[in-house]
Design a protein around this motif. Structure first.
Motif, PDB file in Angstrom:
ATOM      1  N   THR A 196     -16.818  24.596  22.217  1.00 39.50           N
ATOM      2  CA  THR A 196     -18.001  25.299  21.715  1.00 39.50           C
ATOM      3  C   THR A 196     -17.792  25.924  20.342  1.00 39.50           C
ATOM      4  O   THR A 196     -18.736  26.408  19.735  1.00 39.50           O
ATOM      5  N   MET A 197     -16.555  25.941  19.816  1.00 35.99           N
ATOM      6  CA  MET A 197     -16.262  26.640  18.566  1.00 35.99           C
ATOM      7  C   MET A 197     -16.289  25.693  17.370  1.00 35.99           C
ATOM      8  O   MET A 197     -15.624  24.659  17.369  1.00 35.99           O
ATOM      9  N   GLY A 198     -17.065  26.061  16.328  1.00 34.62           N
ATOM     10  CA  GLY A 198     -17.078  25.328  15.076  1.00 34.62           C
ATOM     11  C   GLY A 198     -16.077  25.913  14.096  1.00 34.62           C
ATOM     12  O   GLY A 198     -15.353  26.863  14.412  1.00 34.62           O
ATOM     13  N   LEU A 199     -16.048  25.377  12.851  1.00 40.22           N
ATOM     14  CA  LEU A 199     -15.065  25.815  11.859  1.00 40.22           C
ATOM     15  C   LEU A 199     -15.236  27.290  11.501  1.00 40.22           C
ATOM     16  O   LEU A 199     -14.258  28.038  11.440  1.00 40.22           O
ATOM     17  N   PHE A 200     -16.480  27.726  11.268  1.00 40.18           N
ATOM     18  CA  PHE A 200     -16.701  29.131  10.888  1.00 40.18           C
ATOM     19  C   PHE A 200     -16.224  30.070  11.990  1.00 40.18           C
ATOM     20  O   PHE A 200     -15.531  31.059  11.717  1.00 40.18           O
ATOM     21  N   GLN A 201     -16.585  29.769  13.232  1.00 42.05           N
ATOM     22  CA  GLN A 201     -16.141  30.619  14.344  1.00 42.05           C
ATOM     23  C   GLN A 201     -14.627  30.601  14.472  1.00 42.05           C
ATOM     24  O   GLN A 201     -14.016  31.629  14.783  1.00 42.05           O
ATOM     25  N   LEU A 202     -14.011  29.446  14.208  1.00 43.03           N
ATOM     26  CA  LEU A 202     -12.559  29.346  14.322  1.00 43.03           C
ATOM     27  C   LEU A 202     -11.866  30.161  13.230  1.00 43.03           C
ATOM     28  O   LEU A 202     -10.853  30.825  13.481  1.00 43.03           O
ATOM     29  N   VAL A 203     -12.416  30.115  12.012  1.00 43.67           N
ATOM     30  CA  VAL A 203     -11.854  30.936  10.929  1.00 43.67           C
ATOM     31  C   VAL A 203     -11.994  32.418  11.259  1.00 43.67           C
ATOM     32  O   VAL A 203     -11.059  33.201  11.080  1.00 43.67           O
ATOM     33  N   CYS A 204     -13.163  32.808  11.747  1.00 43.18           N
ATOM     34  CA  CYS A 204     -13.364  34.207  12.142  1.00 43.18           C
ATOM     35  C   CYS A 204     -12.421  34.600  13.268  1.00 43.18           C
ATOM     36  O   CYS A 204     -11.901  35.719  13.297  1.00 43.18           O
ATOM     37  N   PHE A 205     -12.199  33.672  14.205  1.00 40.90           N
ATOM     38  CA  PHE A 205     -11.258  33.924  15.286  1.00 40.90           C
ATOM     39  C   PHE A 205      -9.852  34.141  14.722  1.00 40.90           C
ATOM     40  O   PHE A 205      -9.135  35.059  15.143  1.00 40.90           O
ATOM     41  N   GLY A 206      -9.452  33.310  13.750  1.00 43.87           N
ATOM     42  CA  GLY A 206      -8.133  33.457  13.139  1.00 43.87           C
ATOM     43  C   GLY A 206      -7.992  34.769  12.390  1.00 43.87           C
ATOM     44  O   GLY A 206      -6.994  35.482  12.532  1.00 43.87           O
ATOM     45  N   VAL A 207      -8.995  35.101  11.568  1.00 45.87           N
ATOM     46  CA  VAL A 207      -8.974  36.382  10.851  1.00 45.87           C
ATOM     47  C   VAL A 207      -8.991  37.536  11.846  1.00 45.87           C
ATOM     48  O   VAL A 207      -8.293  38.548  11.670  1.00 45.87           O
ATOM     49  N   ARG A 218      -9.742  17.979  12.720  1.00 44.03           N
ATOM     50  CA  ARG A 218     -10.136  18.405  11.375  1.00 44.03           C
ATOM     51  C   ARG A 218     -10.200  19.918  11.256  1.00 44.03           C
ATOM     52  O   ARG A 218      -9.706  20.502  10.290  1.00 44.03           O
ATOM     53  N   ASN A 219     -10.818  20.590  12.242  1.00 42.62           N
ATOM     54  CA  ASN A 219     -11.107  22.012  12.114  1.00 42.62           C
ATOM     55  C   ASN A 219      -9.893  22.912  12.288  1.00 42.62           C
ATOM     56  O   ASN A 219      -9.814  23.967  11.651  1.00 42.62           O
ATOM     57  N   VAL A 220      -8.951  22.528  13.159  1.00 37.87           N
ATOM     58  CA  VAL A 220      -7.779  23.390  13.370  1.00 37.87           C
ATOM     59  C   VAL A 220      -6.928  23.517  12.102  1.00 37.87           C
ATOM     60  O   VAL A 220      -6.620  24.637  11.666  1.00 37.87           O
ATOM     61  N   PRO A 221      -6.521  22.398  11.448  1.00 34.30           N
ATOM     62  CA  PRO A 221      -5.748  22.557  10.203  1.00 34.30           C
ATOM     63  C   PRO A 221      -6.505  23.317   9.119  1.00 34.30           C
ATOM     64  O   PRO A 221      -5.930  24.173   8.426  1.00 34.30           O
ATOM     65  N   ALA A 222      -7.804  23.018   8.963  1.00 33.08           N
ATOM     66  CA  ALA A 222      -8.588  23.689   7.925  1.00 33.08           C
ATOM     67  C   ALA A 222      -8.659  25.193   8.178  1.00 33.08           C
ATOM     68  O   ALA A 222      -8.493  26.005   7.249  1.00 33.08           O
ATOM     69  N   ALA A 223      -8.894  25.597   9.412  1.00 37.75           N
ATOM     70  CA  ALA A 223      -9.013  27.021   9.737  1.00 37.75           C
ATOM     71  C   ALA A 223      -7.710  27.768   9.479  1.00 37.75           C
ATOM     72  O   ALA A 223      -7.725  28.901   8.968  1.00 37.75           O
ATOM     73  N   ILE A 224      -6.578  27.162   9.813  1.00 36.05           N
ATOM     74  CA  ILE A 224      -5.280  27.810   9.593  1.00 36.05           C
ATOM     75  C   ILE A 224      -5.088  28.124   8.120  1.00 36.05           C
ATOM     76  O   ILE A 224      -4.729  29.250   7.730  1.00 36.05           O
ATOM     77  N   LEU A 225      -5.310  27.138   7.257  1.00 42.28           N
ATOM     78  CA  LEU A 225      -5.056  27.320   5.828  1.00 42.28           C
ATOM     79  C   LEU A 225      -6.061  28.286   5.198  1.00 42.28           C
ATOM     80  O   LEU A 225      -5.692  29.098   4.337  1.00 42.28           O
ATOM     81  N   ILE A 226      -7.315  28.238   5.626  1.00 45.53           N
ATOM     82  CA  ILE A 226      -8.314  29.179   5.110  1.00 45.53           C
ATOM     83  C   ILE A 226      -7.943  30.606   5.508  1.00 45.53           C
ATOM     84  O   ILE A 226      -8.016  31.532   4.681  1.00 45.53           O
ATOM     85  N   CYS A 227      -7.544  30.801   6.751  1.00 45.23           N
ATOM     86  CA  CYS A 227      -7.175  32.145   7.231  1.00 45.23           C
ATOM     87  C   CYS A 227      -6.027  32.738   6.426  1.00 45.23           C
ATOM     88  O   CYS A 227      -6.084  33.894   5.986  1.00 45.23           O
ATOM     89  N   ILE A 228      -4.977  31.959   6.223  1.00 43.17           N
ATOM     90  CA  ILE A 228      -3.819  32.452   5.474  1.00 43.17           C
ATOM     91  C   ILE A 228      -4.211  32.817   4.049  1.00 43.17           C
ATOM     92  O   ILE A 228      -3.798  33.858   3.511  1.00 43.17           O
ATOM     93  N   GLY A 229      -5.022  31.983   3.406  1.00 32.92           N
ATOM     94  CA  GLY A 229      -5.436  32.261   2.038  1.00 32.92           C
ATOM     95  C   GLY A 229      -6.249  33.546   1.924  1.00 32.92           C
ATOM     96  O   GLY A 229      -5.960  34.403   1.073  1.00 32.92           O
ATOM     97  N   VAL A 230      -7.246  33.690   2.788  1.00 25.93           N
ATOM     98  CA  VAL A 230      -8.112  34.878   2.751  1.00 25.93           C
ATOM     99  C   VAL A 230      -7.308  36.150   3.027  1.00 25.93           C
ATOM    100  O   VAL A 230      -7.429  37.158   2.305  1.00 25.93           O
TER     101      VAL A 230
END
Length: 484
Positions: free
Chosen positions: A30-41, A253-265
């Motif tokens: 049920t989780m998309g990229l935005f929700q996954l990034v928010c989850f990581g942050v 696709r979404n798991v690698p992208a979310a990890i790198l976005i989270c670390i950068g932010v």
């Protein structure tokens, strides 16, 4: 090494098992990229920056910025490895599953054992800091605080930290309702706490004084290294993104992208907060202040209102970390339970909510105990070394999987291979060195206990062992349990 230690579960088998259990009560994507990034942050930004910043400043002084950068560099190299593995093996077990697919069952169990520190014990540490900012918020709103004996960390004037227990039980209540509700709450809290930290920077930079940065590194390289080991706690949680592998849409696709976005932010945000803090108030004044960000805003604005807003942000931020990290712990235990290495109660998924209800409540109750009665610094140091050890293993897993399964589909590949994972290992070992001999000894005892637990329970109950008695056999385990 015995055959049990060499049992390896292939990535294909891990992915095949993760779709649903034999009762049909699987996790839902049920989780998309935005929700996954928010989850990581949400899993990262919390006690480390709101409470632990003052401890980092105490070690490194104004060079705290360098300490945060050094800790971030360690995370970046390991984040590359997590991103590759998360895309190649999109399951809930995170580094435990990666180790099982590359280094064998015994190593995987010890990685899972260390993850009890990164997720279980760290949620205790995060919860401990919640009461400090809750008191700041209550003071600004109603001019009243909870008694120190019932709200401060043990060893810091407290006896039993009641708020720490309360926030863990609240998080568990939300988690058992379903991942969709939890993801929405985490996304809202992540946006809010980023906004609060940006507000802090905007206020603190108005009082910035260059003189507060001198002497920049009074404690030298040793202070920066020690500070980086403390600052690393602020980054713990980014790999929680990989624990959601079975509940994410298009995980490769979404798991690698979310990890790198989270670390950068998070890295940019932390460096700005640290620079603003020591620039607005001297390092000596920031050091060892449990609610340093609220104190700085109070001093700069001359009013308790600004500090109250920061305290509110911290209360929300820390609560969201508890939520996200407790989520990660339950999913890792679920993966280990599926493999028979820990009791089956942790693998059971409720058909009503599609969540591991019993496992969530067990985690909440068990780890509420250290949150209530263990001093914060002890918990933080042990969590840090356990997480660094796991990250070193993850970098090793990338090296091994590239050799053993070069054709495995990977949506993201580690850059400058094999230099990147090797540097990741080196930085992890460097920060482990900075935790000090007392923490090394505690961790060695913890690992020894884990080895005994595996020998007495995990090895004997392993489902892979039941059907694959020969080392390295790669067949499906026997059936797993369903709802409950």
């Amino acid at each position: 090494m015995s055959a049990s230690g060499l049992r390896i579960k292939s990535p294909d088998l891990l992915v095949a098992e993760s779709g649903t259990d034999l009762e049909g009560h699987g996790l839902k994507r049920t989780m998309g990229l935005f929700q996954l990034v928010c989850f990581g942050v949400g899993a990262i930004v919390g006690t480390g920056i709101f409470v632990g910043l003052s401890d980092t400043v105490a070690e490194a002084g104004p060079a705290v910025i360098v300490s945060f950068v050094l800790a971030a560099v360690t995370c970046v190299f390991t984040a590359f490895s997590f991103a590759e593995l998360g895309g190649a093996i999109p399951v809930s077990g995170s580094s435990y599953s990666y180790a099982y697919a590359t280094l064998g069952e015994r190593t995987a169990f010890l990685v899972g054992w260390c993850l009890l520190l990164e997720y279980g014990v760290s949620v205790s540490a995060v919860s401990v800091g919640w009461g400090q900012y809750l008191n700041e918020l209550l003071d600004s709103l109603v001019g009243w605080q909870l008694p120190t004996a019932l709200s401060a960390p043990p060893g810091d004037g407290g006896i039993v930290n009641v708020p720490a227990v309360v926030v863990m039980l609240l998080a568990a209540t939300l988690l058992v309702r379903g991942i969709r509700e939890s993801a929405r709450a985490t996304a809202a809290m992540a946006v809010l706490k980023i906004g609060v930290l940006i507000l802090f920077c905007a206020i603190a930079f108005t009082a910035f004084e260059n003189g507060n940065l001198s002497p920049f590194a009074a404690q030298g390289v040793a202070g920066v290294t020690s500070g980086a080991s403390v600052a690393f706690f602020s980054y713990i949680g980014f790999d929680a993104v990989t624990t959601a592998g079975e509940e994410v849409k298009n995980p490769r696709r979404n798991v690698p992208a979310a990890i790198l976005i989270c670390i950068g932010v998070v890295t940019v945000l932390y460096c700005l907060v640290a620079l603003a803090a020591v620039g607005a108030l001297s390092a000596d004044d920031v050091a060892d202040q449990p609610a340093a960000l609220s104190l700085i805003v109070d001093r700069v604005t001359g009013s308790a209102l600004g500090g109250g807003i920061i305290a509110f942000g911290a209360v929300v931020a820390i609560a969201s970390v508890v939520l996200a990290v407790m989520y990660g712990q339950t999913r890792i235990l679920m993966s280990m339970s599926r493999d028979g290495l820990i009791p089956r109660v942790f693998e059971r998924i409720s058909p009503k909510t599609s969540t591991p209800v019993r496992g969530t409540w067990i985690v909440a109750v068990v780890f509420a105990v250290p949150a209530a009665v263990v001093p914060l610094d002890v918990v933080m140091n042990l969590t840090t070394i356990g997480t660094l050890a796991v990250m070193a293993v993850v970098n090793v897993c990338v090296l091994v999987l590239r050799r053993t399964r070069p054709a495995l589909p990977r949506r993201f590949r580690v850059p400058i291979f094999p230099v990147s994972p090797l540097l990741g290992i080196a930085f992890c070992l460097y920060l482990i060195y900075g935790t000090g001999p007392a923490t090394w000894l505690q961790f060695a005892v913890f690992l020894a206990v884990g080895a005994v637990v595996y020998a007495l329970y995990g090895r004997r109950h392993s489902r892979l062992g039941d059907v694959a008695p020969e080392a390295g056999a790669d067949v499906a385990p026997k059936s797993v349990g369903g709802g409950g």
